[in-house]
Design a protein around this motif. Structure first.
Motif, mmCIF file in Angstrom:
data_model
loop_
_atom_site.group_PDB
_atom_site.id
_atom_site.type_symbol
_atom_site.label_atom_id
_atom_site.label_comp_id
_atom_site.label_asym_id
_atom_site.label_seq_id
_atom_site.Cartn_x
_atom_site.Cartn_y
_atom_site.Cartn_z
ATOM 1 N N VAL A 134 0.836 -1.193 0.000
ATOM 2 C CA VAL A 134 0.000 0.000 0.000
ATOM 3 C C VAL A 134 0.876 1.250 0.000
ATOM 4 O O VAL A 134 1.854 1.332 0.753
ATOM 5 C CB VAL A 134 -0.934 0.018 1.226
ATOM 6 N N ILE A 135 0.538 2.214 -0.849
ATOM 7 C CA ILE A 135 1.220 3.510 -0.873
ATOM 8 C C ILE A 135 0.287 4.529 -0.215
ATOM 9 O O ILE A 135 -0.712 4.938 -0.818
ATOM 10 C CB ILE A 135 1.556 3.946 -2.307
ATOM 11 N N PRO A 136 0.581 4.986 1.022
ATOM 12 C CA PRO A 136 -0.362 5.840 1.747
ATOM 13 C C PRO A 136 -0.145 7.335 1.576
ATOM 14 O O PRO A 136 -1.017 8.128 1.938
ATOM 15 C CB PRO A 136 -0.113 5.438 3.205
ATOM 16 N N ASN A 137 1.016 7.731 1.047
ATOM 17 C CA ASN A 137 1.372 9.146 1.025
ATOM 18 C C ASN A 137 0.964 9.833 -0.261
ATOM 19 O O ASN A 137 0.776 9.200 -1.305
ATOM 20 C CB ASN A 137 2.883 9.303 1.233
ATOM 21 N N ALA A 138 0.853 11.159 -0.182
ATOM 22 C CA ALA A 138 0.541 11.969 -1.352
ATOM 23 C C ALA A 138 1.710 11.955 -2.323
ATOM 24 O O ALA A 138 2.853 11.651 -1.952
ATOM 25 C CB ALA A 138 0.225 13.402 -0.927
ATOM 26 N N GLY A 139 1.427 12.274 -3.567
ATOM 27 C CA GLY A 139 2.484 12.285 -4.567
ATOM 28 C C GLY A 139 2.031 13.007 -5.818
ATOM 29 O O GLY A 139 0.918 13.557 -5.865
ATOM 30 N N PRO A 140 2.845 12.987 -6.851
ATOM 31 C CA PRO A 140 2.490 13.676 -8.097
ATOM 32 C C PRO A 140 1.421 12.913 -8.870
ATOM 33 O O PRO A 140 1.207 11.718 -8.667
ATOM 34 C CB PRO A 140 3.815 13.696 -8.859
ATOM 35 N N GLY A 141 0.756 13.616 -9.755
ATOM 36 C CA GLY A 141 -0.198 12.984 -10.649
ATOM 37 C C GLY A 141 -1.507 12.632 -9.969
ATOM 38 O O GLY A 141 -1.717 12.887 -8.781
ATOM 39 N N ASN A 142 -2.387 12.027 -10.740
ATOM 40 C CA ASN A 142 -3.713 11.688 -10.228
ATOM 41 C C ASN A 142 -3.661 10.651 -9.110
ATOM 42 O O ASN A 142 -4.438 10.716 -8.154
ATOM 43 C CB ASN A 142 -4.601 11.174 -11.366
ATOM 44 N N PHE A 143 -2.737 9.692 -9.222
ATOM 45 C CA PHE A 143 -2.643 8.648 -8.200
ATOM 46 C C PHE A 143 -2.409 9.257 -6.823
ATOM 47 O O PHE A 143 -2.993 8.825 -5.821
ATOM 48 C CB PHE A 143 -1.528 7.671 -8.539
ATOM 49 N N GLY A 144 -1.539 10.270 -6.762
ATOM 50 C CA GLY A 144 -1.165 10.864 -5.480
ATOM 51 C C GLY A 144 -2.072 11.975 -5.004
ATOM 52 O O GLY A 144 -1.781 12.621 -3.993
ATOM 53 N N MET A 145 -3.212 12.194 -5.698
ATOM 54 C CA MET A 145 -4.158 13.230 -5.290
ATOM 55 C C MET A 145 -5.052 12.662 -4.185
ATOM 56 O O MET A 145 -6.138 12.168 -4.439
ATOM 57 C CB MET A 145 -5.009 13.687 -6.481
ATOM 58 N N LEU A 146 -4.571 12.730 -2.960
ATOM 59 C CA LEU A 146 -5.306 12.125 -1.852
ATOM 60 C C LEU A 146 -6.627 12.846 -1.585
ATOM 61 O O LEU A 146 -6.719 14.064 -1.762
ATOM 62 C CB LEU A 146 -4.435 12.130 -0.598
ATOM 63 N N PRO A 147 -7.665 12.102 -1.140
ATOM 64 C CA PRO A 147 -7.626 10.660 -0.878
ATOM 65 C C PRO A 147 -7.722 9.819 -2.151
ATOM 66 O O PRO A 147 -8.472 10.147 -3.064
ATOM 67 C CB PRO A 147 -8.853 10.442 0.000
ATOM 68 N N ASN A 148 -6.902 8.754 -2.178
ATOM 69 C CA ASN A 148 -7.059 7.753 -3.221
ATOM 70 C C ASN A 148 -7.624 6.487 -2.570
ATOM 71 O O ASN A 148 -8.071 6.531 -1.429
ATOM 72 C CB ASN A 148 -5.752 7.513 -3.994
ATOM 73 N N GLY A 149 -7.644 5.382 -3.293
ATOM 74 C CA GLY A 149 -8.331 4.234 -2.719
ATOM 75 C C GLY A 149 -7.913 2.906 -3.299
ATOM 76 O O GLY A 149 -7.053 2.827 -4.180
ATOM 77 N N VAL A 150 -8.551 1.854 -2.800
ATOM 78 C CA VAL A 150 -8.266 0.480 -3.209
ATOM 79 C C VAL A 150 -9.579 -0.184 -3.613
ATOM 80 O O VAL A 150 -10.588 -0.065 -2.904
ATOM 81 C CB VAL A 150 -7.613 -0.317 -2.065
ATOM 82 N N PHE A 151 -9.547 -0.876 -4.728
ATOM 83 C CA PHE A 151 -10.671 -1.716 -5.127
ATOM 84 C C PHE A 151 -10.357 -3.126 -4.678
ATOM 85 O O PHE A 151 -9.374 -3.736 -5.111
ATOM 86 C CB PHE A 151 -10.870 -1.655 -6.637
#
Length: 257
Positions: A114-131
Motif C-alpha cells: 500500500v502507498i499511503p502518502n501523497a504524490g504527483p499525478g492523479n494517483f497521489g491526489m489524496l484521498p485515493n483508494g483500493v478496489f
C-alpha cells in the motif's frame, strides 16, 4: 414466444476480436450487464457485476512473469482452460514496465504494498483508494481506512484519486474545470454487493465523472482507474478496445460454450 427466444439467442452472441481475426463467442446472458447511457449531456458505458455470483478477477502477469498487456492475451490464456472473458477493463495506474504504481494483490498474493502518502499525478491526489474483491463482495475503500483495517481481499488494486467518498465528491474536483479526458473507474455499494464499472463516451471532467457515480448511479464510493489509458472489453456491446499495452486489468471470467 418466438421473438423472446430470438432476443435471448441474440443476447448470447457477440463479435469480438482475437489477434488480427474475428470470432463469434457465446456469452452467458447475465454474467455482466453492460449498457450505454447519457447523463447531464455526457455519454457513458456502464457494466454492472454481482460479486456474489460472478467470477471477478484481476490480471497482470502470465505464468512466465510477463504482463498480459492486452485483452486478447488474457483470453488466450483462459481459453486453454475452457474459459473466456465476459467483460474486462484496465484497473489501475502502472509504470512503464507495467508494474502497478500502488497496492496490488492477485489471487491472495501481494505483489505491491500500500502507498499511503501523497504524490504527483492523479494517483497521489489524496484521498485515493483500493478496489478490493473479496469472497462474494467487491468494495472501494479509501486507502488510509484500508491500511488501518486491512480487509480480506483475494484481489486488490490501488488507484487514485477517489471519485466519491462516503457519498461526497473528492474535495479537489471543480465544477468549472477545463481538464477533460476519456475516463474510467469503478463504484460500489456500501455493502459491497454491486460493482459498477464506467467508461465515459466523451471527454469529461473529474467533477462530471464523479457526479455520474454519485448522482446518476447512486453509489457512495467510487475510484478512478485512468484517463490516458481507458480501455473496455464488452462483447455484449460488440466492443474490444485496443491500443497501448495495459498494466492491471479487471475482468469477469465465464466458461466457454
Amino acid at each position: 414466444m418466438r421473438r423472446a427466444a430470438l432476443r435471448r439467442h441474440a443476447a448470447r452472441l457477440t463479435l469480438w476480436l482475437l489477434g488480427s481475426g474475428a470470432a463469434l463467442a457465446a456469452m452467458p446472458a447475465r454474467a455482466v450487464d453492460c449498457r450505454d447511457t447519457d447523463f447531464r449531456g455526457n455519454r457513458y458505458t456502464v457494466c454492472e457485476v454481482d460479486p456474489a455470483t460472478e467470477d471477478m478477477r484481476l490480471f497482470l502477469y502470465d505464468k512466465g512473469g510477463a504482463p498480459y498487456g492486452q485483452f486478447e492475451a488474457i483470453n488466450a490464456r483462459l481459453q486453454a482452460r475452457g474459459q473466456q472473458l465476459a467483460f474486462a477493463m484496465n484497473a489501475g495506474m502502472y509504470h512503464e514496465d507495467r508494474a502497478p504504481v500502488g497496492h496490488y494483490v492477485e489471487d491472495g498474493t501481494e505483489l505491491m504494498r500500500v502507498i499511503p502518502n501523497a504524490g504527483p499525478g492523479n494517483f497521489g491526489m489524496l484521498p485515493n483508494g483500493v478496489f478490493c474483491i473479496g469472497e462474494g463482495t467487491a468494495r472501494v475503500i479509501e486507502t488510509l481506512a484500508y491500511a488501518a483495517n486491512p480487509p480480506k481481499c483475494r484481489f486488490a488494486t490501488q488507484s487514485g484519486p477517489m471519485l466519491v467518498i462516503d457519498g461526497e465528491l473528492h474535495p479537489r474536483f471543480l465544477p468549472d474545470s477545463t481538464s477533460r479526458y476519456i475516463r474510467n473507474g469503478v463504484g460500489t455499494t456500501e455493502a459491497g454487493d454491486r460493482a459498477v464499472f464506467v467508461m465515459s463516451g466523451n471527454a469529461v471532467t473529474f467533477h462530471d465523472f464523479a457526479s455520474f457515480f454519485r448522482d446518476g448511479l447512486g453509489l457512495p464510493e467510487a475510484l478512478y482507474f485512468d484517463g490516458n489509458v481507458s480501455r473496455l472489453y464488452a462483447p455484449e456491446l460488440g466492443r474490444a478496445d485496443y491500443g497501448r499495452m495495459m498494466g492491471p486489468v479487471v475482468g469477469v471470467v465465464v466458461d466457454s460454450e
